[in-house]
Design a protein around this motif. Structure first.
Motif, PDB file in Angstrom:
ATOM      1  N   SER A 123     -47.067 -17.644 -52.978  1.00  0.00           N
ATOM      2  CA  SER A 123     -47.264 -16.865 -51.750  1.00  0.00           C
ATOM      3  C   SER A 123     -46.277 -15.719 -51.655  1.00  0.00           C
ATOM      4  O   SER A 123     -46.394 -14.863 -50.784  1.00  0.00           O
ATOM      5  CB  SER A 123     -47.105 -17.776 -50.522  1.00  0.00           C
ATOM      6  OG  SER A 123     -45.807 -18.354 -50.493  1.00  0.00           O
ATOM      7  N   ASP A 124     -45.304 -15.689 -52.557  1.00  0.00           N
ATOM      8  CA  ASP A 124     -44.253 -14.685 -52.533  1.00  0.00           C
ATOM      9  C   ASP A 124     -44.701 -13.424 -53.261  1.00  0.00           C
ATOM     10  O   ASP A 124     -45.139 -13.478 -54.419  1.00  0.00           O
ATOM     11  CB  ASP A 124     -42.990 -15.255 -53.193  1.00  0.00           C
ATOM     12  CG  ASP A 124     -41.861 -14.257 -53.221  1.00  0.00           C
ATOM     13  OD1 ASP A 124     -41.338 -13.935 -52.141  1.00  0.00           O
ATOM     14  OD2 ASP A 124     -41.519 -13.787 -54.323  1.00  0.00           O
ATOM     15  N   VAL A 125     -44.570 -12.269 -52.621  1.00  0.00           N
ATOM     16  CA  VAL A 125     -45.037 -11.012 -53.209  1.00  0.00           C
ATOM     17  C   VAL A 125     -44.258 -10.667 -54.475  1.00  0.00           C
ATOM     18  O   VAL A 125     -44.818 -10.102 -55.421  1.00  0.00           O
ATOM     19  CB  VAL A 125     -44.956  -9.860 -52.186  1.00  0.00           C
ATOM     20  CG1 VAL A 125     -43.520  -9.536 -51.820  1.00  0.00           C
ATOM     21  CG2 VAL A 125     -45.648  -8.615 -52.714  1.00  0.00           C
ATOM     22  N   SER A 126     -42.992 -11.029 -54.539  1.00  0.00           N
ATOM     23  CA  SER A 126     -42.195 -10.717 -55.726  1.00  0.00           C
ATOM     24  C   SER A 126     -42.744 -11.432 -56.953  1.00  0.00           C
ATOM     25  O   SER A 126     -42.940 -10.818 -58.013  1.00  0.00           O
ATOM     26  CB  SER A 126     -40.724 -11.125 -55.503  1.00  0.00           C
ATOM     27  OG  SER A 126     -40.160 -10.417 -54.423  1.00  0.00           O
ATOM     28  N   GLU A 127     -43.001 -12.729 -56.829  1.00  0.00           N
ATOM     29  CA  GLU A 127     -43.532 -13.495 -57.955  1.00  0.00           C
ATOM     30  C   GLU A 127     -44.904 -12.993 -58.367  1.00  0.00           C
ATOM     31  O   GLU A 127     -45.211 -12.893 -59.565  1.00  0.00           O
ATOM     32  CB  GLU A 127     -43.595 -14.975 -57.598  1.00  0.00           C
ATOM     33  CG  GLU A 127     -42.244 -15.643 -57.440  1.00  0.00           C
ATOM     34  CD  GLU A 127     -42.376 -17.133 -57.210  1.00  0.00           C
ATOM     35  OE1 GLU A 127     -43.182 -17.781 -57.901  1.00  0.00           O
ATOM     36  OE2 GLU A 127     -41.675 -17.649 -56.320  1.00  0.00           O
ATOM     37  N   LEU A 129     -46.152  -9.969 -57.982  1.00  0.00           N
ATOM     38  CA  LEU A 129     -46.063  -8.656 -58.607  1.00  0.00           C
ATOM     39  C   LEU A 129     -45.532  -8.774 -60.041  1.00  0.00           C
ATOM     40  O   LEU A 129     -46.017  -8.083 -60.949  1.00  0.00           O
ATOM     41  CB  LEU A 129     -45.174  -7.736 -57.776  1.00  0.00           C
ATOM     42  CG  LEU A 129     -45.389  -6.223 -57.965  1.00  0.00           C
ATOM     43  CD1 LEU A 129     -46.825  -5.833 -57.635  1.00  0.00           C
ATOM     44  CD2 LEU A 129     -44.415  -5.432 -57.088  1.00  0.00           C
ATOM     45  N   MET A 130     -44.567  -9.655 -60.239  1.00  0.00           N
ATOM     46  CA  MET A 130     -44.068  -9.870 -61.594  1.00  0.00           C
ATOM     47  C   MET A 130     -45.179 -10.399 -62.498  1.00  0.00           C
ATOM     48  O   MET A 130     -45.305  -9.984 -63.653  1.00  0.00           O
ATOM     49  CB  MET A 130     -42.886 -10.841 -61.570  1.00  0.00           C
ATOM     50  CG  MET A 130     -41.592 -10.216 -61.091  1.00  0.00           C
ATOM     51  SD  MET A 130     -40.135 -11.285 -61.337  1.00  0.00           S
ATOM     52  CE  MET A 130     -40.402 -12.513 -60.060  1.00  0.00           C
ATOM     53  N   GLN A 131     -45.967 -11.319 -61.950  1.00  0.00           N
ATOM     54  CA  GLN A 131     -47.060 -11.873 -62.737  1.00  0.00           C
ATOM     55  C   GLN A 131     -48.095 -10.805 -63.066  1.00  0.00           C
ATOM     56  O   GLN A 131     -48.615 -10.749 -64.195  1.00  0.00           O
ATOM     57  CB  GLN A 131     -47.737 -13.016 -61.973  1.00  0.00           C
ATOM     58  CG  GLN A 131     -48.903 -13.624 -62.735  1.00  0.00           C
ATOM     59  CD  GLN A 131     -49.418 -14.867 -62.046  1.00  0.00           C
ATOM     60  OE1 GLN A 131     -48.865 -15.922 -62.202  1.00  0.00           O
ATOM     61  NE2 GLN A 131     -50.493 -14.716 -61.280  1.00  0.00           N
TER      62      GLN A 131
END
Length: 274
Positions: A123-127, A129-131
């Motif tokens: 649910s985290d935007v950082s994870e 986006l990295m993916q």
């Protein structure tokens, strides 16, 4: 104020972006009357859009990111352009995002737009986006984006993004990875230092010789009555009059800026004069 710093660090082998987007998020809260959960989700996506828009090369460049939750309960759509005009909306999302997909459309104004899609694992935007960068663009990217909402107001938003350029040495990979550990709680760091302070406290040595590019993203929709009028005219005179006969007017709602545009029978000649 919203800020985006861009530079090359660690022997110019790593692309650095530092963002402060509290103003963007507060504008979105006012425009869309967001609750805290929705503001946090949309705020993270707006920050991601500000970062990706800042990477566009062409003056005609544009980027859009759309998240559809796996259970169909929420849709988030954000977009931006080379001028740093960022906009977005969220439909649902009060209970967070539960799986789903992230679709990115990147148009750098040169050839066909690039379209990449990846399944959401968190649910985290950082994870997420990295993916996306790992799967769709195959670029090693570290993302730390955070948003802090208190009593309906954004207190902090922004973060740090690092991308490894081709040929990055193992030593500089390790340096970038170690530095990113400082931004695990990105919202707290942005709240304490702001973008200016992050550049000063964490990257002053790497940027002491210059090479820092600063822009000021803003929440701005690209719609206008003229643009909407062109869309209405594309319906054709017959369809326009059919809608007028049934509803008394033609109404168009822009999700990004939450504005309504209305056209009546009196607008017919102006719409179809050509």
């Amino acid at each position: 104020m919203n800020k985006l710093y861009k530079s090359l660090v660690y022997d110019r082998q790593v692309s650095l972006s530092v963002l402060e987007t509290c103003g963007l998020v507060n504008d979105a809260i006012k425009i869309h009357h967001l609750d805290e959960s929705s503001a946090e989700i949309l705020g993270g996506m707006l920050t991601a859009a500000a970062y990706m828009a800042g990477c566009l090369k062409s003056e005609r460049g544009a980027i859009s990111l759309t998240v559809k939750s796996g259970d169909g309960s929420a849709t988030v759509s954000v977009s931006g352009d080379k001028n740093g005009h960022i906009r977005g909306y969220i439909d649902g999302g009060g209970g967070g995002l539960k799986g789903g997909t992230l679709t990115v459309i990147k148009d750098d104004g040169f050839y066909r737009p690039f379209i990449g899609t990846c399944e959401l694992k968190a649910s985290d935007v950082s994870e997420n986006l990295m993916q996306y960068f790992h799967i769709s663009e195959q670029i090693p990217t570290a993302v730390a984006i955070g948003v802090k909402i208190q009593n309906g107001v954004c207190k902090a938003a922004g973060g740090v993004v690092m991308q490894l350029l081709p040929g990055t040495t193992e030593e500089n990979m390790d340096r970038a990875e170690e530095r990113m550990q400082a931004f695990v709680n990105a919202a707290d760091v942005v709240e304490n230092f702001g973008a200016d302070g992050i550049m000063r406290e964490y990257f002053s040595e790497e940027t002491k010789d210059g090479g820092v590019y600063l822009t000021f993203p803003e929440y701005k929709c690209n719609c206008s009555r003229k643009k909407i009028a062109d869309v209405v005219a594309s319906l054709g005179r017959s369809e326009f009059n059919s809608i007028i006969a049934e509803h008394g007017k033609v109404s168009v709602h822009c999700h990004y800026c939450n504005k309504d545009y209305e056209f009546s029978k009196e607008d017919e000649e102006e719409l179809f004069k050509n």
